[in-house]
Design an enzyme around this catalytic site. Structure first.
Site, PDB file in Angstrom:
ATOM      1  N   ASP A 121       0.875  -1.281   0.001  1.00 45.30           N
ATOM      2  CA  ASP A 121      -0.077  -0.138   0.096  1.00 45.30           C
ATOM      3  C   ASP A 121       0.933   1.351   0.062  1.00 45.30           C
ATOM      4  O   ASP A 121       1.792   1.297   1.049  1.00 45.30           O
ATOM      5  CB  ASP A 121      -0.861  -0.197   1.281  1.00 45.30           C
ATOM      6  CG  ASP A 121      -2.089   0.900   1.056  1.00 45.30           C
ATOM      7  OD1 ASP A 121      -2.022   1.766   0.289  1.00 45.30           O
ATOM      8  OD2 ASP A 121      -3.013   0.802   2.067  1.00 45.30           O
ATOM      9  N   ASP A 148      -2.853   2.361  -5.967  1.00 44.92           N
ATOM     10  CA  ASP A 148      -1.690   2.541  -5.027  1.00 44.92           C
ATOM     11  C   ASP A 148      -1.806   1.105  -3.977  1.00 44.92           C
ATOM     12  O   ASP A 148      -0.952   1.277  -3.175  1.00 44.92           O
ATOM     13  CB  ASP A 148      -1.795   3.713  -4.275  1.00 44.92           C
ATOM     14  CG  ASP A 148      -3.090   3.461  -3.276  1.00 44.92           C
ATOM     15  OD1 ASP A 148      -4.296   3.126  -3.789  1.00 44.92           O
ATOM     16  OD2 ASP A 148      -3.381   3.954  -2.046  1.00 44.92           O
ATOM     17  N   GLU A 149      -2.185   0.176  -4.467  1.00 46.36           N
ATOM     18  CA  GLU A 149      -2.698  -1.098  -3.862  1.00 46.36           C
ATOM     19  C   GLU A 149      -2.242  -2.482  -4.456  1.00 46.36           C
ATOM     20  O   GLU A 149      -2.719  -2.388  -5.711  1.00 46.36           O
ATOM     21  CB  GLU A 149      -3.738  -1.361  -3.077  1.00 46.36           C
ATOM     22  CG  GLU A 149      -3.955  -0.466  -1.625  1.00 46.36           C
ATOM     23  CD  GLU A 149      -5.070  -0.685  -1.061  1.00 46.36           C
ATOM     24  OE1 GLU A 149      -5.576  -2.122  -0.891  1.00 46.36           O
ATOM     25  OE2 GLU A 149      -5.866   0.301  -0.369  1.00 46.36           O
ATOM     26  N   CYS A 176      -1.532  -2.232  20.770  1.00 45.91           N
ATOM     27  CA  CYS A 176      -0.592  -2.131  21.779  1.00 45.91           C
ATOM     28  C   CYS A 176      -0.175  -3.467  22.442  1.00 45.91           C
ATOM     29  O   CYS A 176      -0.851  -4.657  21.658  1.00 45.91           O
ATOM     30  CB  CYS A 176      -1.140  -1.475  22.986  1.00 45.91           C
ATOM     31  SG  CYS A 176      -2.538  -2.450  23.796  1.00 45.91           S
TER      32      CYS A 176
END
Length: 594
Positions: free
Chosen positions: A114, A205-206, A539
DNA sequence: GGGGGATCCGAAC
DNA sequence: TTCCAGTTCGGATCCCCC
């Protein structure tokens, strides 16, 4: 980080002043790469204040009310489910989950690339003075993309420019230049081709690349290939990109978003790692789950993560169509496409134009002439003739209407298109419009009268037809359009014919194995810590403070007391009454208001 | 009742 | 000041006709 200069940030707000913008949910408040740390409440407030009172806003409110009604209807239906129904659905769900899980293919390595803020990056390349300044590609009415400096202010793609300008007064607007983007896109594709000649471009773009072969041949890991490919893209274009490496396309796409911009993330081809990764992943991260689906899943079923999709599987099978329910549980299992996708034939071609709302019929006719000519030219370029013409209208109040007609013969000339489009429009007059569009579908390719690629036939069609040697032209009308999400599932249907399933145990065992296993590793750090998702941000497990590892199927939803299910009343015919064992298609929960 | 056309919605970029 | 895109595709339902 953009600082709120008027009200304090949401975390410190303790007063009870009404904040109507809080319920004005737009796509702009959804976290996107580069938007971490944005003052969400400020963005929401500004978007709300700038939208309030407009026709657009009124339409959004109508849509919101419609969705609320739908959610309410689904809740009612959920409440009506009897314990016996639920246990039946649970059996169906468990069986399907077990079947799907046995078909998991961990033999492929997929890479999703991407480009980072592609249009904006290209513009900066050709005008380096833009570097470091907040910039958006687009106009005052609409933005195509924004660079990372602008995203810090909450500016993002698909946002009207005047709102973006309010969020970031210094924002520089650059007009779109597709020629330029196509040129750079071609450069990136040359690089992709070196790694997978059959790569699939998802947009300018991918792209998706199957790098299994190149990994084997050069004895490289997926992460190493990704590093090299990204370097080569940079050398070829001067642009950075991000990559995700995973055993299937769905996961690779999710992974490419994790370390954006200019980063990558590798999910190993390991079941435990996948299940751990997927378990705490917010459903909205999945391609195919958008704003509305997320809202429904959250509000009706309290489903927030992909793990929840498995835990609430019986409810999903009870309230959604089988194909939707299967998609949801396959997401919960971290399954996705692993075979090279079929080359798809074009299904439709369209163009549309927005303008200031008007009732001027001469203007409408002029627009139709232009659109007919554009459509005709586009069809000619691809050698297509079409049979079904659809007129799309957006009224001054943002209501969208489509009117279609299927003709006896295939047409292409602008004259023919205009003739039929005019007829369709005439039936709608008088009307105040802000958009007119034309779409052609039901194509017949005129080269040799057959589809260009026989492999276009999907596996599902093949299976459904029950014929393995049929060589005639595929009848598009009989082809199943749902292979985008479900191709892999459909493949799996072939081998899911036995009725005796104890496989659930296998899943439970494997899932509990997660307790001692790492989930995913970042190629940059090779860290073995588990990744958690909280409030759309990732996280480490230790940071989350949550026990996410229990993938047990024991938590079943209890059936609730029977209640009345209000069926949709609208333009369309009401659905038949709900009978035991019947799923309720999602639209049945709509109460359509004109 | 099934097939196919018409219509609308959701989603992605 | 400006005042919410364009393109493509898939899923699903309704409705008519055979």
């Amino acid at each position: 980080m953009a600082k709120s200069e008027q009200s304090s940030s949401s975390s410190s707000m303790v007063d009870s002043a009404p904040r109507p913008w809080e319920s004005y949910n737009t796509v702009y408040t959804n976290a996107k790469a580069g938007m971490e740390g944005v003052d969400k409440e400020k963005v929401q407030r500004i978007v709300y204040e700038m939208s309030k009172g407009s026709k657009y806003f009124e339409n959004e409110e109508r849509k919101e009310a419609y969705m609320k009604q739908k959610i309410e209807n689904m809740r009612n239906h959920l409440a009506n489910l009897k314990a016996t129904d639920l246990s039946q659905y649970q059996r169906v769900a468990d069986k399907r989950i077990a079947e799907l899980d046995t078909t998991r293919d961990l033999s492929r390595i997929w890479l999703h690339v991407d480009m980072d803020a592609f249009y904006a990056a290209v513009e900066t390349l050709s005008n380096p003075s833009l570097k470091g300044k907040p910039m958006a590609v687009g106009s005052m009415s609409m933005i195509s993309t924004a660079n990372y400096e602008a995203r810090k202010f909450g500016v993002r793609a698909a946002m009207p420019g005047f709102i973006a300008s309010k969020l970031c007064p210094e924002l520089i607007f650059v007009p779109t230049d597709f020629k330029k983007y196509t040129y750079y896109s071609d450069l990136t594709r040359k690089v992709y081709h070196e790694y997978d000649p059959n790569f699939t471009a998802a947009s300018l773009d991918e792209a998706y690349l199957d790098i299994t072969k190149v990994c084997k041949e050069r004895d490289l890991s997926g992460g190493e290939v990704a590093v090299e490919l990204r370097e080569n893209v940079y050398k070829a274009t001067g642009l950075t990109c991000s990559a995700g490496v995973a055993p299937n396309r769905l996961l690779a796409k999710v992974c490419s978003d994790i370390n954006k911009p200019n980063g990558q993330f590798v999910l190993p081809n390991d079941r435990v790692a996948i299940m751990t990764f997927i378990s705490s992943l917010p459903i909205r991260k999945i391609g195919g789950i958008g704003k509305v689906t997320e809202h429904i899943l959250k509000d009706v079923f309290e489903i927030k993560t992909c793990e929840d999709l498995l835990q609430k599987s019986s409810l999903l099978f009870a309230l959604f169509s089988p194909s939707s329910a299967e998609f949801f549980v396959s997401v919960g299992l971290g399954l996705g496409g692993t075979e090279a996708p079929n080359v798809r034939s074009r299904k439709s071609m369209s163009n549309e134009r927005t303008f200031s709302a008007t009732k001027d019929e001469a203007f409408f006719n002029q627009k139709l002439v232009e659109l007919s000519e554009m459509l005709s030219a586009d069809m000619e370029k691809e050698g297509l003739h079409g049979k079904t013409l659809t007129l799309k209208l957006k009224t001054a109040s943002f209501e969208v209407r489509t009117r279609a007609m299927t003709l006896q013969s295939y047409i292409r000339s602008s004259k023919d298109i205009l003739k039929h489009a005019s007829k369709l429009l005439k039936a709608e007059l008088p009307v105040s419009l802000r958009l007119i569009g034309l779409r052609m579908s039901h194509f017949n390719e005129d080269k040799d009268g057959s589809l260009s690629d026989p492999t276009q036939r999907t596996l599902l069609n093949f299976i459904k037809s029950g014929e393995s040697n049929k060589e005639t032209v595929v009848d598009e009308e009989n082809s199943d359009p749902c292979f985008e999400h479900f191709s892999e599932i459909d493949d799996q249907k072939i081998c899911s014919l036995n009725d005796d399933h104890e496989n659930l145990q296998v899943i439970e065992t494997c899932c509990s194995d997660n307790n001692n296993e790492t989930g995913a590793s970042s190629s940059s750090s090779s860290s073995s810590s588990s990744l958690m998702w909280l409030d759309d941000y990732k996280c480490l497990e230790e940071e989350s403070g949550q026990n996410y590892k229990n993938l047990s199927f024991k938590h079943r939803m209890m059936s609730r007391k029977d209640g009345g299910v209000e069926k949709g009343k609208g333009k369309k015919k009401q659905k038949h009454s709900v009978t035991n064992g019947d799923h309720i298609p999602i639209d049945a929960f709509f109460t359509k208001r004109s």
